[in-house]
Design a protein around this motif. Structure first.
Motif, mmCIF file in Angstrom:
data_model
loop_
_atom_site.group_PDB
_atom_site.id
_atom_site.type_symbol
_atom_site.label_atom_id
_atom_site.label_comp_id
_atom_site.label_asym_id
_atom_site.label_seq_id
_atom_site.Cartn_x
_atom_site.Cartn_y
_atom_site.Cartn_z
ATOM 1 N N ILE A 24 0.867 -1.173 0.000
ATOM 2 C CA ILE A 24 0.000 0.000 0.000
ATOM 3 C C ILE A 24 0.904 1.224 0.000
ATOM 4 N N PRO A 25 0.372 2.402 -0.346
ATOM 5 C CA PRO A 25 1.217 3.595 -0.274
ATOM 6 C C PRO A 25 1.869 3.713 1.100
ATOM 7 N N GLY A 26 3.165 3.947 1.101
ATOM 8 C CA GLY A 26 3.919 4.038 2.352
ATOM 9 C C GLY A 26 4.640 2.751 2.709
ATOM 10 N N SER A 27 4.381 1.675 1.980
ATOM 11 C CA SER A 27 5.062 0.409 2.246
ATOM 12 C C SER A 27 6.539 0.527 1.879
ATOM 13 N N ALA A 28 7.385 -0.046 2.702
ATOM 14 C CA ALA A 28 8.812 -0.110 2.392
ATOM 15 C C ALA A 28 9.049 -1.294 1.463
ATOM 16 N N ILE A 29 9.913 -1.107 0.472
ATOM 17 C CA ILE A 29 10.215 -2.159 -0.488
ATOM 18 C C ILE A 29 11.717 -2.318 -0.548
ATOM 19 N N GLU A 30 12.183 -3.550 -0.484
ATOM 20 C CA GLU A 30 13.608 -3.834 -0.562
ATOM 21 C C GLU A 30 13.886 -4.575 -1.870
ATOM 22 N N PHE A 31 14.898 -4.117 -2.597
ATOM 23 C CA PHE A 31 15.325 -4.766 -3.826
ATOM 24 C C PHE A 31 16.655 -5.453 -3.580
ATOM 25 N N SER A 32 16.848 -6.609 -4.188
ATOM 26 C CA SER A 32 18.146 -7.284 -4.149
ATOM 27 C C SER A 32 18.336 -8.037 -5.462
ATOM 28 N N VAL A 33 19.574 -8.412 -5.736
ATOM 29 C CA VAL A 33 19.896 -9.188 -6.935
ATOM 30 C C VAL A 33 20.427 -10.528 -6.461
ATOM 31 N N VAL A 40 15.085 -9.277 -7.071
ATOM 32 C CA VAL A 40 14.101 -9.816 -6.137
ATOM 33 C C VAL A 40 13.503 -8.643 -5.365
ATOM 34 N N LEU A 41 12.196 -8.629 -5.308
ATOM 35 C CA LEU A 41 11.466 -7.558 -4.626
ATOM 36 C C LEU A 41 10.906 -8.112 -3.323
ATOM 37 N N HIS A 42 11.228 -7.449 -2.211
ATOM 38 C CA HIS A 42 10.734 -7.871 -0.898
ATOM 39 C C HIS A 42 9.829 -6.767 -0.368
ATOM 40 N N GLY A 43 8.583 -7.116 -0.077
ATOM 41 C CA GLY A 43 7.651 -6.139 0.470
ATOM 42 C C GLY A 43 7.640 -6.204 1.984
ATOM 43 N N HIS A 44 7.491 -5.072 2.604
ATOM 44 C CA HIS A 44 7.391 -4.976 4.053
ATOM 45 C C HIS A 44 6.120 -4.226 4.386
ATOM 46 N N LYS A 45 5.514 -4.537 5.500
ATOM 47 C CA LYS A 45 4.303 -3.838 5.927
ATOM 48 C C LYS A 45 4.613 -2.362 6.137
ATOM 49 N N ALA A 46 3.638 -1.519 5.812
ATOM 50 C CA ALA A 46 3.779 -0.081 6.057
ATOM 51 C C ALA A 46 3.806 0.157 7.556
ATOM 52 N N LYS A 47 4.493 1.198 7.953
ATOM 53 C CA LYS A 47 4.511 1.562 9.368
ATOM 54 C C LYS A 47 3.097 1.879 9.813
ATOM 55 N N ALA A 48 2.804 1.585 11.056
ATOM 56 C CA ALA A 48 1.462 1.847 11.576
ATOM 57 C C ALA A 48 1.152 3.331 11.431
ATOM 58 N N ASP A 49 0.169 3.623 10.648
ATOM 59 C CA ASP A 49 -0.221 4.997 10.372
ATOM 60 C C ASP A 49 -1.740 5.034 10.294
ATOM 61 N N LYS A 50 -2.335 5.863 11.098
ATOM 62 C CA LYS A 50 -3.792 5.901 11.135
ATOM 63 C C LYS A 50 -4.382 6.396 9.823
ATOM 64 N N THR A 51 -3.586 7.095 8.993
ATOM 65 C CA THR A 51 -4.107 7.585 7.730
ATOM 66 C C THR A 51 -4.003 6.531 6.633
ATOM 67 N N ALA A 52 -3.147 5.530 6.814
ATOM 68 C CA ALA A 52 -3.004 4.480 5.798
ATOM 69 C C ALA A 52 -4.107 3.454 6.000
ATOM 70 N N THR A 53 -4.962 3.338 5.015
ATOM 71 C CA THR A 53 -6.056 2.394 5.081
ATOM 72 C C THR A 53 -6.281 1.794 3.711
ATOM 73 N N LEU A 54 -6.728 0.573 3.666
ATOM 74 C CA LEU A 54 -6.974 -0.076 2.397
ATOM 75 C C LEU A 54 -8.290 0.377 1.776
ATOM 76 N N ASP A 55 -9.225 0.833 2.587
ATOM 77 C CA ASP A 55 -10.534 1.216 2.076
ATOM 78 C C ASP A 55 -10.874 2.618 2.567
ATOM 79 N N ARG A 56 -10.769 3.594 1.678
ATOM 80 C CA ARG A 56 -11.005 4.974 2.095
ATOM 81 C C ARG A 56 -12.451 5.228 2.494
ATOM 82 N N PHE A 57 -13.373 4.436 1.943
ATOM 83 C CA PHE A 57 -14.780 4.602 2.305
ATOM 84 C C PHE A 57 -15.036 4.085 3.716
#
Length: 81
Positions: A24-33, A40-57
């Protein structure tokens, strides 16, 4: 899946990949070869942020604290007296 790199070196991660890694926007992404030279793309959870939500509605649901009747609201918006 193929994507094109911009002149600034930016690429768009295709939606199926974002969904698979739960990015999601704000997620940290790590690249490696790896040893084979593959990126190789490694996804990490976004930092806890009350504004980051999957469903704006869902985030906005239940926020109004005034109970308006439709007729009253329409009269207010139209400037009817």
């Amino acid at each position: 899946m193929t994507t094109t790199m911009t002149s600034k070196g930016q690429v768009t991660i295709p939606k199926p990949i974002r969904d698979a890694l739960h990015l999601i926007p704000g997620s940290a992404i790590e690249f490696s070869v790896n040893a084979q030279g593959e990126v190789v793309l490694h996804g990490h959870k976004a930092k806890a942020d009350k504004t980051a939500t999957l469903d704006r509605f869902e985030a906005a649901r239940g926020k109004a604290d005034i109970k308006w009747r439709t007729d009253d609201l329409m009269a207010l918006l139209r400037g009817e007296d």
